[in-house]
Design a protein around this motif. Sequence first.
Motif, short mmCIF file in Angstrom:
data_model
loop_
_atom_site.label_atom_id
_atom_site.label_comp_id
_atom_site.label_asym_id
_atom_site.label_seq_id
_atom_site.Cartn_x
_atom_site.Cartn_y
_atom_site.Cartn_z
N CYS A 287 0.84 -1.20 0.00
CA CYS A 287 0.00 0.00 0.00
C CYS A 287 0.88 1.24 0.00
O CYS A 287 1.79 1.37 0.83
N GLY A 288 0.63 2.17 -0.92
CA GLY A 288 1.43 3.38 -1.01
C GLY A 288 1.21 4.33 0.14
O GLY A 288 2.01 5.25 0.35
N HIS A 289 0.14 4.12 0.94
CA HIS A 289 -0.16 5.02 2.05
C HIS A 289 0.38 4.51 3.38
O HIS A 289 1.00 5.27 4.13
N CYS A 290 0.16 3.22 3.67
CA CYS A 290 0.57 2.70 4.99
C CYS A 290 1.68 1.66 4.91
O CYS A 290 2.24 1.29 5.94
N GLY A 291 2.01 1.16 3.72
CA GLY A 291 3.12 0.22 3.57
C GLY A 291 2.77 -1.23 3.84
O GLY A 291 3.65 -2.10 3.77
N SER A 292 1.51 -1.55 4.14
CA SER A 292 1.15 -2.94 4.42
C SER A 292 1.05 -3.72 3.11
O SER A 292 0.83 -3.16 2.04
N THR A 293 1.24 -5.04 3.22
CA THR A 293 1.14 -5.90 2.04
C THR A 293 -0.31 -6.00 1.59
O THR A 293 -1.21 -6.24 2.40
N MET A 294 -0.53 -5.83 0.29
CA MET A 294 -1.90 -5.83 -0.24
C MET A 294 -2.32 -7.24 -0.65
O MET A 294 -1.50 -8.05 -1.09
N ARG A 295 -3.58 -7.52 -0.48
CA ARG A 295 -4.12 -8.80 -0.89
C ARG A 295 -4.54 -8.77 -2.34
O ARG A 295 -4.91 -7.72 -2.89
N ILE A 296 -4.50 -9.96 -2.97
CA ILE A 296 -5.03 -10.12 -4.33
C ILE A 296 -6.18 -11.09 -4.26
O ILE A 296 -6.06 -12.17 -3.66
N ALA A 310 -6.08 -5.07 -2.80
CA ALA A 310 -6.65 -4.16 -1.81
C ALA A 310 -5.82 -4.14 -0.55
O ALA A 310 -5.25 -5.16 -0.13
N CYS A 311 -5.71 -2.96 0.06
CA CYS A 311 -5.13 -2.82 1.38
C CYS A 311 -6.20 -3.21 2.39
O CYS A 311 -7.31 -2.68 2.36
N HIS A 312 -5.87 -4.15 3.27
CA HIS A 312 -6.87 -4.70 4.19
C HIS A 312 -6.51 -4.35 5.62
O HIS A 312 -5.33 -4.31 6.00
N SER A 313 -7.51 -4.09 6.43
CA SER A 313 -7.27 -3.67 7.82
C SER A 313 -6.66 -4.77 8.68
O SER A 313 -6.15 -4.49 9.76
N SER A 314 -6.69 -6.03 8.21
CA SER A 314 -6.10 -7.11 9.00
C SER A 314 -4.59 -7.23 8.78
O SER A 314 -3.90 -7.92 9.53
N GLN A 315 -4.08 -6.55 7.75
CA GLN A 315 -2.65 -6.57 7.48
C GLN A 315 -1.93 -5.54 8.34
O GLN A 315 -2.48 -4.49 8.68
N ILE A 328 -7.84 0.33 -3.18
CA ILE A 328 -8.43 -0.84 -3.83
C ILE A 328 -8.31 -0.61 -5.33
O ILE A 328 -8.86 0.37 -5.86
N ARG A 329 -7.59 -1.47 -6.02
CA ARG A 329 -7.33 -1.28 -7.45
C ARG A 329 -7.55 -2.56 -8.23
O ARG A 329 -7.34 -3.67 -7.72
N ARG A 330 -7.99 -2.40 -9.49
CA ARG A 330 -8.00 -3.55 -10.40
C ARG A 330 -6.56 -3.96 -10.68
O ARG A 330 -5.66 -3.12 -10.78
N LEU A 331 -6.36 -5.27 -10.86
CA LEU A 331 -5.00 -5.80 -10.95
C LEU A 331 -4.46 -5.82 -12.38
O LEU A 331 -3.25 -5.74 -12.58
N ASP A 332 -5.33 -5.93 -13.38
CA ASP A 332 -4.84 -6.20 -14.74
C ASP A 332 -3.87 -5.13 -15.24
O ASP A 332 -2.82 -5.43 -15.80
#
Length: 479
Positions: A287-296, A310-315, A328-332
């Motif tokens: 995540c460019g804002h908080c640095g957490s690993t994003m889920r796919i 997506a950046c998830h609150s559990s990360q 939250i972004r489309r991956l393609d």
Amino acid sequence: MARPTRVGIYVRISKDRKGQELGIQRQEKACRELCERMGWGVLKVYPENDTSASTTSKRRRPAYTEMLRDAREGLIDGIVVYSIDRLTRRITELTYFLEEQKEHGFAFATTEGEDTATANGRMILTIKGAVAQQETERMSERVNNSLLQRREQGKPHAGGSRLFGFKEGSNLQEVEPGEVELIRLGYQILLDRGTPGDVARAWNERGARTPEAGTAWDIQKVKRVYRSERIGGIVSYKGQDIGDSVYPHPLTREEWENVQTILDSRATPARKGSGKRKHLYSGFLKCGHCGSTMRIQWATIQGRTFRRTACHSSQVGANGERGCGKVIRRLDWIEARINEVVEAALAKRRPQAQAAPSEDLSGEIKILEERIRGLRNRWKEGRMEDEDYYDSLTHLRSDLQTLRTREAASVVRETRTETDALAVWKDEDMQNLERRRAIVASVIDHVEVFSVGRGRKKPPELGSIRIWPVGAEPDGSQG
């Protein structure tokens, strides 16, 4: 002491190969006859069939434990056994038993007439227990010496279930040609930078199944095959390398050691990008804002199914706090941009020739092997004491193993073929995902993903992601 009326009879036999329990039946009959002569009433029989009580046995004796517990609790007031070696072959266990008898006051007798009511009787019983333990230890020594002699003759231990590559019931003396061919195929795959997973797929495609359960091969099962010293014809005794098997085996010792070098090199802590994943860039997107690993994940909106990250609150983010959930972004589109960077980096790579080995260890290895053979001949001819032989053999084997490990590493470096990384990268089959992720990890450290907001024009701006190549400084430019 009052005459016991609730006696427990303990019967035990070490080996019952036919499973007929004839030994314990004879013991029980003799014990019952003794109780009848003495006027003791029998309450319960505690049978222990096919169970050893020797100093080398690690198996528990539940019936013996239950009998002592019943004696402590007063459920039985006497114990009768056929002979002292049926009760135990450990002097420490016998001493403990006599202490228990003295403390809880239960009667004890054997069909051989031991008397524990007097000090002399207990002394004689203890002496018999020591003799029983000595006989057990002598028997163990004879067995161990016999096993060691067989190993020195190049005859491996043949117990356990059938090993892949050897014929059923052959005691590792005959190989299975079809399975040997597969083992050698797998060896070449590993030597050519393949993985145990590649070997498993190759074996499964050819219809091979595991010898134990007849199931399909997986990574761990393949590793167990190649980790077995018997595959390389190596004979060991109590963890020590003794020599080479006189029977056929799928790989040579040198080839087996090459495989160990390969497997050991893959057993290092997993780098980012390794492991079983469903998506190519799982773990790389931050995540460019908080640095957490994003889920796919897959998502379905208005009947359209697509992948998104997506950046998830559990990360947990880089600052140790939970994910912000802002991105939250489309991956393609993101995936296409990263693909371009990876392919550009791979196109610049050129295969590098393998360096020549810096040392030739074959001469040193041959000298040590000759010394070991000479040492063994002196020992067999009785010109060398056992203690001196085993001590010298241990040191020589250790030195030899060190040289062979170094030689195996050199062979692996020389014989591995240079893999075309770009060709591997373009193979998008799911079976190739692990290799593609390893390639990504060699090019990209991570990718920062920023929110593009709502109502923005398509495609997103290039600055909405930031690709950090491997080795880039924190203030480096975008890849």
